[in-house]
Design an enzyme around this catalytic site. Structure first.
Site, PDB file in Angstrom:
ATOM      1  N   ASN A 221      27.558 -96.153  33.431  1.00  0.00           N
ATOM      2  CA  ASN A 221      27.460 -96.489  34.849  1.00  0.00           C
ATOM      3  C   ASN A 221      28.818 -96.158  35.457  1.00  0.00           C
ATOM      4  O   ASN A 221      29.780 -96.908  35.299  1.00  0.00           O
ATOM      5  CB  ASN A 221      27.131 -97.979  34.991  1.00  0.00           C
ATOM      6  CG  ASN A 221      27.026 -98.403  36.437  1.00  0.00           C
ATOM      7  OD1 ASN A 221      27.253 -97.611  37.357  1.00  0.00           O
ATOM      8  ND2 ASN A 221      26.687 -99.658  36.644  1.00  0.00           N
TER       9      ASN A 221
ATOM     10  N   LYS B 111      31.361 -98.327  33.323  1.00  0.00           N
ATOM     11  CA  LYS B 111      30.788 -99.316  32.412  1.00  0.00           C
ATOM     12  C   LYS B 111      29.997 -98.555  31.363  1.00  0.00           C
ATOM     13  O   LYS B 111      29.318 -97.584  31.707  1.00  0.00           O
ATOM     14  CB  LYS B 111      29.797-100.209  33.154  1.00  0.00           C
ATOM     15  CG  LYS B 111      30.375-101.481  33.683  1.00  0.00           C
ATOM     16  CD  LYS B 111      29.211-102.385  34.099  1.00  0.00           C
ATOM     17  CE  LYS B 111      29.665-103.440  35.065  1.00  0.00           C
ATOM     18  NZ  LYS B 111      28.550-104.096  35.734  1.00  0.00           N
TER      19      LYS B 111
ATOM     20  N   ARG C 265      23.276 -94.275  34.967  1.00  0.00           N
ATOM     21  CA  ARG C 265      22.753 -95.000  36.130  1.00  0.00           C
ATOM     22  C   ARG C 265      23.148 -94.230  37.382  1.00  0.00           C
ATOM     23  O   ARG C 265      24.327 -93.982  37.637  1.00  0.00           O
ATOM     24  CB  ARG C 265      23.362 -96.397  36.180  1.00  0.00           C
ATOM     25  CG  ARG C 265      22.901 -97.132  37.405  1.00  0.00           C
ATOM     26  CD  ARG C 265      23.645 -98.404  37.617  1.00  0.00           C
ATOM     27  NE  ARG C 265      23.145 -99.025  38.826  1.00  0.00           N
ATOM     28  CZ  ARG C 265      23.846 -99.867  39.562  1.00  0.00           C
ATOM     29  NH1 ARG C 265      25.079-100.182  39.220  1.00  0.00           N
ATOM     30  NH2 ARG C 265      23.319-100.389  40.636  1.00  0.00           N
TER      31      ARG C 265
ATOM     32  N   HIS D 264      18.592-101.799  43.047  1.00  0.00           N
ATOM     33  CA  HIS D 264      18.419-102.741  41.924  1.00  0.00           C
ATOM     34  C   HIS D 264      17.055-102.559  41.249  1.00  0.00           C
ATOM     35  O   HIS D 264      16.530-103.483  40.626  1.00  0.00           O
ATOM     36  CB  HIS D 264      18.485-104.222  42.390  1.00  0.00           C
ATOM     37  CG  HIS D 264      19.832-104.686  42.841  1.00  0.00           C
ATOM     38  ND1 HIS D 264      19.990-105.525  43.927  1.00  0.00           N
ATOM     39  CD2 HIS D 264      21.074-104.452  42.362  1.00  0.00           C
ATOM     40  CE1 HIS D 264      21.270-105.794  44.093  1.00  0.00           C
ATOM     41  NE2 HIS D 264      21.957-105.147  43.161  1.00  0.00           N
TER      42      HIS D 264
ATOM     43  N   ASN E 153      26.648-109.996  42.574  1.00  0.00           N
ATOM     44  CA  ASN E 153      27.537-109.689  43.705  1.00  0.00           C
ATOM     45  C   ASN E 153      26.731-109.014  44.805  1.00  0.00           C
ATOM     46  O   ASN E 153      26.910-109.286  45.978  1.00  0.00           O
ATOM     47  CB  ASN E 153      28.696-108.806  43.255  1.00  0.00           C
ATOM     48  CG  ASN E 153      29.747-109.629  42.548  1.00  0.00           C
ATOM     49  OD1 ASN E 153      30.177-110.670  43.049  1.00  0.00           O
ATOM     50  ND2 ASN E 153      30.150-109.197  41.356  1.00  0.00           N
TER      51      ASN E 153
ATOM     52  N   ARG F 255      28.925-108.735  51.398  1.00  0.00           N
ATOM     53  CA  ARG F 255      28.093-107.994  52.361  1.00  0.00           C
ATOM     54  C   ARG F 255      27.295-108.963  53.235  1.00  0.00           C
ATOM     55  O   ARG F 255      26.773-109.961  52.736  1.00  0.00           O
ATOM     56  CB  ARG F 255      27.120-107.068  51.624  1.00  0.00           C
ATOM     57  CG  ARG F 255      27.793-105.851  51.008  1.00  0.00           C
ATOM     58  CD  ARG F 255      26.798-105.010  50.220  1.00  0.00           C
ATOM     59  NE  ARG F 255      27.237-104.874  48.850  1.00  0.00           N
ATOM     60  CZ  ARG F 255      26.464-104.488  47.844  1.00  0.00           C
ATOM     61  NH1 ARG F 255      25.202-104.177  48.058  1.00  0.00           N
ATOM     62  NH2 ARG F 255      26.940-104.383  46.629  1.00  0.00           N
TER      63      ARG F 255
ATOM     64  N   GLU G 294      20.758-116.426  37.248  1.00  0.00           N
ATOM     65  CA  GLU G 294      20.671-116.855  35.845  1.00  0.00           C
ATOM     66  C   GLU G 294      21.472-118.125  35.560  1.00  0.00           C
ATOM     67  O   GLU G 294      21.232-118.799  34.576  1.00  0.00           O
ATOM     68  CB  GLU G 294      21.202-115.736  34.923  1.00  0.00           C
ATOM     69  CG  GLU G 294      20.329-114.503  34.924  1.00  0.00           C
ATOM     70  CD  GLU G 294      21.030-113.290  34.317  1.00  0.00           C
ATOM     71  OE1 GLU G 294      21.911-113.462  33.451  1.00  0.00           O
ATOM     72  OE2 GLU G 294      20.698-112.158  34.724  1.00  0.00           O
TER      73      GLU G 294
ATOM     74  N   GLU H 116      19.882-104.413  32.646  1.00  0.00           N
ATOM     75  CA  GLU H 116      19.784-103.084  33.250  1.00  0.00           C
ATOM     76  C   GLU H 116      20.148-101.996  32.249  1.00  0.00           C
ATOM     77  O   GLU H 116      19.537-100.932  32.214  1.00  0.00           O
ATOM     78  CB  GLU H 116      20.689-103.016  34.487  1.00  0.00           C
ATOM     79  CG  GLU H 116      20.155-103.896  35.606  1.00  0.00           C
ATOM     80  CD  GLU H 116      21.123-104.075  36.756  1.00  0.00           C
ATOM     81  OE1 GLU H 116      22.058-104.886  36.603  1.00  0.00           O
ATOM     82  OE2 GLU H 116      20.958-103.411  37.784  1.00  0.00           O
TER      83      GLU H 116
HETATM   84  P1  ADP Z   1      27.270-107.910  39.482  1.00  0.00           P
HETATM   85  O1  ADP Z   1      26.306-107.854  40.610  1.00  0.00           O
HETATM   86  O2  ADP Z   1      28.624-107.383  39.834  1.00  0.00           O
HETATM   87  O3  ADP Z   1      26.712-107.413  38.158  1.00  0.00           O
HETATM   88  P2  ADP Z   1      26.859-110.585  38.397  1.00  0.00           P
HETATM   89  O4  ADP Z   1      25.390-110.340  38.224  1.00  0.00           O
HETATM   90  O5  ADP Z   1      27.674-110.808  37.178  1.00  0.00           O
HETATM   91  O6  ADP Z   1      27.550-109.479  39.287  1.00  0.00           O
HETATM   92  O7  ADP Z   1      26.988-111.867  39.355  1.00  0.00           O
HETATM   93  C1  ADP Z   1      28.215-112.303  39.823  1.00  0.00           C
HETATM   94  C2  ADP Z   1      27.984-113.616  40.590  1.00  0.00           C
HETATM   95  O8  ADP Z   1      27.422-114.587  39.694  1.00  0.00           O
HETATM   96  C3  ADP Z   1      29.266-114.209  41.155  1.00  0.00           C
HETATM   97  O9  ADP Z   1      29.069-114.686  42.490  1.00  0.00           O
HETATM   98  C4  ADP Z   1      29.497-115.390  40.225  1.00  0.00           C
HETATM   99  O10 ADP Z   1      30.207-116.433  40.851  1.00  0.00           O
HETATM  100  C5  ADP Z   1      28.077-115.822  39.936  1.00  0.00           C
HETATM  101  N1  ADP Z   1      28.032-116.731  38.794  1.00  0.00           N
HETATM  102  C6  ADP Z   1      28.351-116.475  37.496  1.00  0.00           C
HETATM  103  N2  ADP Z   1      28.260-117.623  36.768  1.00  0.00           N
HETATM  104  C7  ADP Z   1      27.886-118.620  37.624  1.00  0.00           C
HETATM  105  C8  ADP Z   1      27.633-120.028  37.499  1.00  0.00           C
HETATM  106  N3  ADP Z   1      27.762-120.640  36.332  1.00  0.00           N
HETATM  107  N4  ADP Z   1      27.262-120.711  38.606  1.00  0.00           N
HETATM  108  C9  ADP Z   1      27.141-120.089  39.807  1.00  0.00           C
HETATM  109  N5  ADP Z   1      27.360-118.778  39.994  1.00  0.00           N
HETATM  110  C10 ADP Z   1      27.734-118.056  38.926  1.00  0.00           C
END
Ligand code: ADP
Length: 394
Positions: free
Chosen positions: A9, A16, A84, A173, A202, A232, A325, A378
């Site tokens: 990616n 990545k 990706r 996505h 994010n 965003r 998650e 993914e």
């Molecule tokens: P990306 O879209 O960059 O792959 P991720 O899927 O890892 O990002 O998601 C990042 C988000 O998940 C961030 O806002 C982070 O704060 C949130 N996050 C991770 N762990 C927790 C948690 N235990 N409780 C709440 N939010 C979480």
């Protein structure tokens, strides 16, 4: 094809990677080369024993970073590379074996994803140089949404903007929405019915999936449309751009930067784009963080309710992504905003389903639509699609 697939990616300053075996239980070698092209460039990864390593790569460009990734694979050679690719336009409805015509098509689509597709192409160019003998496959974030019907993908704009310039909703996505909906269809007694998926990382988006096919999704021409995200804005009044330009004299570039990088959870809270911190500060009484959480959850619920119109029947909702998650708070609040859908969340199951656990969160004996948490994969899905695309070519 039993040898592993290398999933790449490639962003403008990061790569990545994951080396994924055909056996889903086999350990993955994975990591991230970041700050590429700067003196601080480095490679962070995990080896097959699960131990972390960091390697400085001062001023490394994409090809050097990929060479370092290759050297870190402990001598395990991939049989193919899966890339990706963010935007496949209308041309790509599934993964494609990369050849000159595919490369040209990805280049042509770059106008729709000027930040992403050129970086993805740089990754393909570098891997082709390093692995000229290996088949390379492009897996598109947009492809899963190519089943959207016209009433879901067209904007109410002059027809020529679509016909001549491809202005329509594409959605993103797709790899994640496809993976979690198909995984749920496999796990749930309801099978592949009507599922609403919420990918909350994010970047955030929702999707309506009927019979394994995307029917509608919250992102549009670009990944800015739809939900509130880390930085965003998601949906705003389309009149906002003209207003900010006329009243504040902001240029289009400035407006674009504010909506993409300074808005969302960060803009609303005035603190952070990180949901963990938003939740902590909201709990501690910070008003900006409380508002950010309120708007974030409300917009997800509103989007899910709207997307339910795309489904002939609702079998359940699926949460995924870092927030989906790991945040029982967000899940509880979103479900509480949808009382008329007949969900019934079990509080203990909601609290316990975090850190990579998958499962159904329903109260015992509940017969209505289900609530699931499915950790997204993914990279695994890109490896699967890469293998699938190559099967006829072996
Ligand atoms: P990306 O879209 O960059 O792959 P991720 O899927 O890892 O990002 O998601 C990042 C988000 O998940 C961030 O806002 C982070 O704060 C949130 N996050 C991770 N762990 C927790 C948690 N235990 N409780 C709440 N939010 C979480």
């Amino acid at each position: 094809m039993t040898a592993p697939v290398l999933v790449i990616n490639c962003g403008s300053s990061s790569i990545k990677y994951a080396l994924i075996d055909a056996d889903p239980e086999a350990p993955r070698l994975s990591g991230l080369a970041e700050r590429i092209g700067t003196p601080e460039a480095q490679l962070k990864g995990k080896n097959s024993a699960g131990e972390s390593f960091t390697l400085a790569l001062p001023d490394a460009e994409h090809t050097q970073a990929l060479k370092a990734i290759l050297d870190s694979l402990e001598g395990r050679l991939p049989c193919a590379i899966g890339h990706r690719i963010v935007h496949g336009g209308e041309r790509f409805t599934e993964a494609a074996l990369i050849d000159e015509s595919v490369l040209e098509a990805i280049e042509r689509t770059a106008a729709l994803a000027p930040l992403h597709n050129p970086a993805n192409l740089a990754g393909i160019a570098a891997t082709r140089k390093l692995f000229p003998q290996l088949p390379q496959v492009a897996v598109f974030d947009t492809a899963f949404h190519q089943t959207l019907p016209p009433h879901a993908y067209r904007y109410a704009l002059p027809q020529a903007l679509y016909a001549q310039h491809g202005i329509r909703r594409y959605g993103f996505h797709g790899t994640s929405h496809a993976y979690v909906s198909q995984r749920t269809a496999h796990l749930s007694a309801r099978g592949a019915g009507g599922w609403l998926t919420a990918h909350l990382g994010n970047g955030c988006s929702t999707c309506a999936v009927w019979n394994d096919q995307s029917q509608d999704t919250s992102m549009g021409l670009t990944p800015l449309e739809g939900l509130v995200m880390g930085t965003r804005s998601g949906d705003v009044d389309p009149g906002l751009h003209a207003h900010l330009n006329r009243q504040l004299g902001w240029s289009l570039d400035k407006i674009d930067a504010v909506l993409n990088k300074e808005s969302g959870l960060l803009g609303l809270s005035g603190l952070t784009n990180d949901m963990r911190e938003v939740e902590e500060q909201a709990e501690a009484g910070h008003e900006g963080a409380q508002l950010a959480l309120d708007v974030f959850c409300y917009r997800i619920a509103k989007s899910l309710a709207a997307l339910s119109c795309a489904l002939p029947q609702l079998d359940g909702v699926i949460f995924t992504g870092g927030i989906g998650e790991n945040s029982p708070i967000v899940r509880r609040r979103v479900i509480a905003l949808l009382p008329h859908f007949g969900f019934a969340l079990d509080p203990a199951a909601n609290e316990a389903t975090i850190r990579g656990r998958e499962g159904k969160l329903d109260a015992p004996d509940h017969a209505g639509p289900e609530v699931w948490v499915i950790p997204t994969d993914e990279e695994g899905r890109i490896a699967d699609e890469t293998r699938h695309c190559l099967e006829p070519h072996q």
